[in-house]
Design a protein around this motif. Sequence first.
Motif, PDB file in Angstrom:
ATOM      1  N   GLU A 319       0.824  -1.214   0.000  1.00 42.55           N
ATOM      2  CA  GLU A 319       0.000   0.000   0.000  1.00 42.55           C
ATOM      3  C   GLU A 319       0.858   1.265   0.000  1.00 42.55           C
ATOM      4  OE1 GLU A 319      -3.070   0.813   3.233  1.00 42.55           O
ATOM      5  OE2 GLU A 319      -3.189  -1.371   2.922  1.00 42.55           O
ATOM      6  N   GLY A 320       0.477   2.246  -0.779  1.00 38.58           N
ATOM      7  CA  GLY A 320       1.092   3.575  -0.717  1.00 38.58           C
ATOM      8  C   GLY A 320       2.560   3.640  -1.094  1.00 38.58           C
ATOM      9  N   VAL A 321       3.057   2.587  -1.690  1.00 40.05           N
ATOM     10  CA  VAL A 321       4.485   2.580  -2.076  1.00 40.05           C
ATOM     11  C   VAL A 321       4.683   3.491  -3.288  1.00 40.05           C
ATOM     12  CG1 VAL A 321       6.293   1.121  -3.098  1.00 40.05           C
ATOM     13  CG2 VAL A 321       4.998   0.306  -1.120  1.00 40.05           C
ATOM     14  N   ARG A 322       5.841   4.142  -3.355  1.00 37.88           N
ATOM     15  CA  ARG A 322       6.167   4.991  -4.492  1.00 37.88           C
ATOM     16  C   ARG A 322       7.483   4.489  -5.084  1.00 37.88           C
ATOM     17  NH1 ARG A 322       6.415   7.288  -8.618  1.00 37.88           N
ATOM     18  NH2 ARG A 322       6.594   9.518  -9.027  1.00 37.88           N
ATOM     19  N   VAL A 323       7.482   4.140  -6.358  1.00 43.36           N
ATOM     20  CA  VAL A 323       8.714   3.676  -7.009  1.00 43.36           C
ATOM     21  C   VAL A 323       8.925   4.508  -8.265  1.00 43.36           C
ATOM     22  CG1 VAL A 323      10.020   1.711  -7.914  1.00 43.36           C
ATOM     23  CG2 VAL A 323       8.183   1.310  -6.278  1.00 43.36           C
ATOM     24  N   ARG A 324      10.136   4.963  -8.428  1.00 40.18           N
ATOM     25  CA  ARG A 324      10.421   5.839  -9.559  1.00 40.18           C
ATOM     26  C   ARG A 324      11.845   5.572 -10.058  1.00 40.18           C
ATOM     27  NH1 ARG A 324       9.608  12.350  -8.880  1.00 40.18           N
ATOM     28  NH2 ARG A 324      11.094  12.850 -10.501  1.00 40.18           N
ATOM     29  N   GLU A 325      12.047   5.525 -11.386  1.00 38.98           N
ATOM     30  CA  GLU A 325      13.381   5.332 -12.002  1.00 38.98           C
ATOM     31  C   GLU A 325      14.140   4.174 -11.345  1.00 38.98           C
ATOM     32  OE1 GLU A 325      14.464   7.085 -14.613  1.00 38.98           O
ATOM     33  OE2 GLU A 325      13.115   8.806 -14.635  1.00 38.98           O
ATOM     34  N   ASP A 336       4.576  -1.525   2.828  1.00 33.34           N
ATOM     35  CA  ASP A 336       3.738  -0.326   2.705  1.00 33.34           C
ATOM     36  C   ASP A 336       4.472   1.007   2.879  1.00 33.34           C
ATOM     37  OD1 ASP A 336       1.957  -2.312   2.491  1.00 33.34           O
ATOM     38  OD2 ASP A 336       0.916  -1.936   4.388  1.00 33.34           O
ATOM     39  N   HIS A 337       4.060   1.975   2.086  1.00 34.19           N
ATOM     40  CA  HIS A 337       4.457   3.383   2.198  1.00 34.19           C
ATOM     41  C   HIS A 337       5.956   3.621   2.064  1.00 34.19           C
ATOM     42  CE1 HIS A 337       0.338   4.049   3.242  1.00 34.19           C
ATOM     43  NE2 HIS A 337       0.429   3.143   4.192  1.00 34.19           N
ATOM     44  N   THR A 338       6.631   2.741   1.392  1.00 33.83           N
ATOM     45  CA  THR A 338       8.084   2.940   1.209  1.00 33.83           C
ATOM     46  C   THR A 338       8.352   3.625  -0.126  1.00 33.83           C
ATOM     47  OG1 THR A 338       9.001   1.373   2.762  1.00 33.83           O
ATOM     48  CG2 THR A 338      10.097   1.481   0.634  1.00 33.83           C
ATOM     49  N   LEU A 339       9.444   4.358  -0.183  1.00 34.82           N
ATOM     50  CA  LEU A 339       9.818   5.050  -1.416  1.00 34.82           C
ATOM     51  C   LEU A 339      11.092   4.442  -1.989  1.00 34.82           C
ATOM     52  CD1 LEU A 339       9.631   7.752  -3.259  1.00 34.82           C
ATOM     53  CD2 LEU A 339      11.433   8.541  -1.742  1.00 34.82           C
ATOM     54  N   ILE A 340      11.075   4.141  -3.275  1.00 30.08           N
ATOM     55  CA  ILE A 340      12.261   3.607  -3.960  1.00 30.08           C
ATOM     56  C   ILE A 340      12.558   4.550  -5.125  1.00 30.08           C
ATOM     57  CG2 ILE A 340      13.269   1.602  -5.152  1.00 30.08           C
ATOM     58  CD1 ILE A 340      12.263   0.715  -2.467  1.00 30.08           C
ATOM     59  N   LEU A 341      13.756   5.117  -5.123  1.00 28.55           N
ATOM     60  CA  LEU A 341      14.095   6.131  -6.129  1.00 28.55           C
ATOM     61  C   LEU A 341      15.507   5.860  -6.659  1.00 28.55           C
ATOM     62  CD1 LEU A 341      12.678   8.779  -7.003  1.00 28.55           C
ATOM     63  CD2 LEU A 341      13.990   9.936  -5.243  1.00 28.55           C
ATOM     64  N   TYR A 342      15.682   5.801  -7.969  1.00 30.70           N
ATOM     65  CA  TYR A 342      17.003   5.554  -8.584  1.00 30.70           C
ATOM     66  C   TYR A 342      17.745   4.420  -7.879  1.00 30.70           C
ATOM     67  CZ  TYR A 342      16.574   9.578 -11.614  1.00 30.70           C
ATOM     68  OH  TYR A 342      16.148  10.445 -12.585  1.00 30.70           O
ATOM     69  N   TRP A 354       7.526   2.231   5.389  1.00 28.94           N
ATOM     70  CA  TRP A 354       7.923   3.605   5.696  1.00 28.94           C
ATOM     71  C   TRP A 354       9.438   3.798   5.614  1.00 28.94           C
ATOM     72  CZ3 TRP A 354       4.176   7.079   5.543  1.00 28.94           C
ATOM     73  CH2 TRP A 354       2.868   6.657   5.833  1.00 28.94           C
ATOM     74  N   SER A 355      10.090   3.123   4.681  1.00 28.30           N
ATOM     75  CA  SER A 355      11.526   3.311   4.485  1.00 28.30           C
ATOM     76  C   SER A 355      11.750   4.084   3.195  1.00 28.30           C
ATOM     77  CB  SER A 355      12.246   1.969   4.414  1.00 28.30           C
ATOM     78  OG  SER A 355      12.410   1.470   5.720  1.00 28.30           O
ATOM     79  N   ARG A 356      13.010   4.467   3.003  1.00 27.94           N
ATOM     80  CA  ARG A 356      13.335   5.231   1.805  1.00 27.94           C
ATOM     81  C   ARG A 356      14.655   4.704   1.258  1.00 27.94           C
ATOM     82  NH1 ARG A 356      11.709  10.702   0.311  1.00 27.94           N
ATOM     83  NH2 ARG A 356      13.240  11.459  -1.193  1.00 27.94           N
ATOM     84  N   VAL A 357      14.622   4.189   0.039  1.00 25.00           N
ATOM     85  CA  VAL A 357      15.834   3.678  -0.603  1.00 25.00           C
ATOM     86  C   VAL A 357      16.076   4.578  -1.793  1.00 25.00           C
ATOM     87  CG1 VAL A 357      16.915   1.705  -1.744  1.00 25.00           C
ATOM     88  CG2 VAL A 357      15.287   1.319   0.120  1.00 25.00           C
TER      89      VAL A 357
HETATM   90  P1  GTP Z   1       8.040  15.623  -8.264  1.00 20.78           P
HETATM   91  O1  GTP Z   1       6.927  16.514  -7.893  1.00 20.78           O
HETATM   92  O2  GTP Z   1       7.677  14.571  -9.269  1.00 20.78           O
HETATM   93  O3  GTP Z   1       9.284  16.362  -8.644  1.00 20.78           O
HETATM   94  O4  GTP Z   1       8.405  14.778  -6.948  1.00 20.78           O
HETATM   95  P2  GTP Z   1       8.417  15.366  -5.461  1.00 20.78           P
HETATM   96  O5  GTP Z   1       9.285  16.571  -5.404  1.00 20.78           O
HETATM   97  O6  GTP Z   1       7.035  15.502  -4.990  1.00 20.78           O
HETATM   98  O7  GTP Z   1       9.092  14.241  -4.533  1.00 20.78           O
HETATM   99  P3  GTP Z   1      10.072  13.041  -4.861  1.00 20.78           P
HETATM  100  O8  GTP Z   1      10.586  13.116  -6.248  1.00 20.78           O
HETATM  101  O9  GTP Z   1      11.093  12.930  -3.770  1.00 20.78           O
HETATM  102  O10 GTP Z   1       9.090  11.824  -4.677  1.00 20.78           O
HETATM  103  C1  GTP Z   1       8.130  11.469  -5.604  1.00 20.78           C
HETATM  104  C2  GTP Z   1       6.836  11.087  -4.917  1.00 20.78           C
HETATM  105  O11 GTP Z   1       7.030  10.173  -3.861  1.00 20.78           O
HETATM  106  C3  GTP Z   1       6.088  12.266  -4.341  1.00 20.78           C
HETATM  107  O12 GTP Z   1       4.740  12.144  -4.733  1.00 20.78           O
HETATM  108  C4  GTP Z   1       6.213  12.120  -2.835  1.00 20.78           C
HETATM  109  O13 GTP Z   1       5.035  12.496  -2.172  1.00 20.78           O
HETATM  110  C5  GTP Z   1       6.408  10.637  -2.670  1.00 20.78           C
HETATM  111  N1  GTP Z   1       7.299  10.368  -1.539  1.00 20.78           N
HETATM  112  C6  GTP Z   1       8.429  11.034  -1.183  1.00 20.78           C
HETATM  113  N2  GTP Z   1       8.995  10.501  -0.094  1.00 20.78           N
HETATM  114  C7  GTP Z   1       8.210   9.443   0.265  1.00 20.78           C
HETATM  115  C8  GTP Z   1       8.280   8.460   1.301  1.00 20.78           C
HETATM  116  O14 GTP Z   1       9.191   8.439   2.158  1.00 20.78           O
HETATM  117  N3  GTP Z   1       7.291   7.507   1.321  1.00 20.78           N
HETATM  118  C9  GTP Z   1       6.306   7.482   0.401  1.00 20.78           C
HETATM  119  N4  GTP Z   1       5.373   6.523   0.448  1.00 20.78           N
HETATM  120  N5  GTP Z   1       6.204   8.393  -0.602  1.00 20.78           N
HETATM  121  C10 GTP Z   1       7.129   9.354  -0.663  1.00 20.78           C
END
Ligand code: GTP
Length: 425
Positions: A319-325, A336-342, A354-357
């Motif tokens: 739930e609520g996970v955000r994955v990008r690039e 749930d609610h974790t962010l994965i970026l690059y 609720w972690s951030r990678v």
């Molecule tokens: P842009 O508006 O696309 O430039 O992104 P942003 O500046 O809102 O944030 P970022 O690029 O860091 O993250 C992209 C999305 O992930 C955003 O919609 C944030 O709300 C969401 N996000 C950021 N940090 C977290 C986190 O720790 N957990 C979760 N679940 N979502 C997150």
Amino acid sequence: MIKGIILIGGPMKGTRFRPLSLELPKPLFPVAGFPMIYHHIEACSKVPDLKEVLLIGFYQPNAALNHFIMEVHQEFKLQVRYFQEYQALGTAGGLYHFRDQILAGNPEAFFVMNADVCGDFPLNEMLEFHRKTGNGDTHTMLGTEATQQQSLNYGCIVENKDTHEVVHYVEKPGSYVSSIINCGTYLFSPDIMKYLAAAFQKNQENFCTDSIESSLSPSTKECIFLESEIFMDLASTGKLFVYQTTNFWSQVKSAGATIYANRHYLAIYHRTHPDRLAKNGEGKPTIIGDVYIHPSASVHESATLGPNVTVGKNVVIGEGVRVRESLVLEGSTILDHTLILYSIIGWNSVVGSWSRVEGTPNDPNPNKPFAKLEVSDLFNSEGKLNPSITVIGSNVQIPSEVVILNSLVLPHKDLGRSYKNQIIL
Ligand code: GTP
Ligand code: GDD
């Protein structure tokens, strides 16, 4: 008849690709949902007269490779076989060693492709160009433009602008020669074997006369390199031509390069396989830009993926996970609610909630035309880790509520806290 050959290297290669190449031969690493060399084989399958692909390398035959060969054989209806060099024979040594298999059936010409490149390979266009420029005994290399600075890391080609003949070739020159670089993709006519035979003979003779050096490295007399031994001699003989492309092309040397390759292969899917790109819809996760989700993956409808994300087989995304690039590899779970970026999340790893990678991309400079991806060193001059994408090895456990930033995590680690700019051994 045309054949395709892919130089897949072996276990001593792909060291910059660790820890991802610890688990799986680098050529099988998945990009945009499919192994790196799947994309080469798919490009081969689009050449009408091409029915056979040979993989040449020095990996021990293994289950992953056998399975891959069976799958591509079934999907593309091509004969795909693996030929193992008894030791690393260089980029041309294997071609010479397996010449009987390559020339069996009298092919008109054969493609040779480095496995560690990705691109929108214009093989049909190369073949057309090859047939137009020669009488059956010429050779064509694929070239593309790079910046002057970056060209020094590649083979550099000087062409006759009118005829496209290669008049000069230098491998990784010390100073600027030409901004047309060698893409590691060639179309050879069988005549190339003559040059390989001559290089082989020369190396044998040098081996006999040059006894001290050769006794130290007994393997060298069997090695032949296309770049240093064949192309330099072929240049300006009227036998070697360059077909230049503006299509997407990149080397894949580091793990970070797969994120870049992933983005471009996903973009190509718009044209070649729109069905592979995830779409928005009721009860489905939110999709931004290009995303590939394996049909067996389970992604919660409140998750947001993209742009440029690949989700592998049997992955579970909460739930609520955000994955990008990022690439999330087979069998991983993102809670749930974790962010994965690059980042790349290795096979069967678990990231808590609720972690951030997060990693840092090193994309080519968009303001410089023809800029390629830089392969930066792992450490800077002060001995500190250069910011890079975050790579999580296989079977790693990341707890909840931590931040993993610009780090490399080796397989089978159970992390207990947050990490920043570290290699976790
Ligand atoms: P842009 O508006 O696309 O430039 O992104 P942003 O500046 O809102 O944030 P970022 O690029 O860091 O993250 C992209 C999305 O992930 C955003 O919609 C944030 O709300 C969401 N996000 C950021 N940090 C977290 C986190 O720790 N957990 C979760 N679940 N979502 C997150
Ligand atoms: N079978 C086999 N045996 N394959 C090999 C061997 C070998 O002994 N050595 C290298 N290869 C394969 C690698 O797996 C890779 O796919 C390819 O040959 C080239 O590998 P490198 O030797 O690492 O060369 P490079 O990538 O630094 O440079 C080459 O590619 C550039 C384009 O990516 C050169 O051809 C450059 O001129 C070119 O610009």
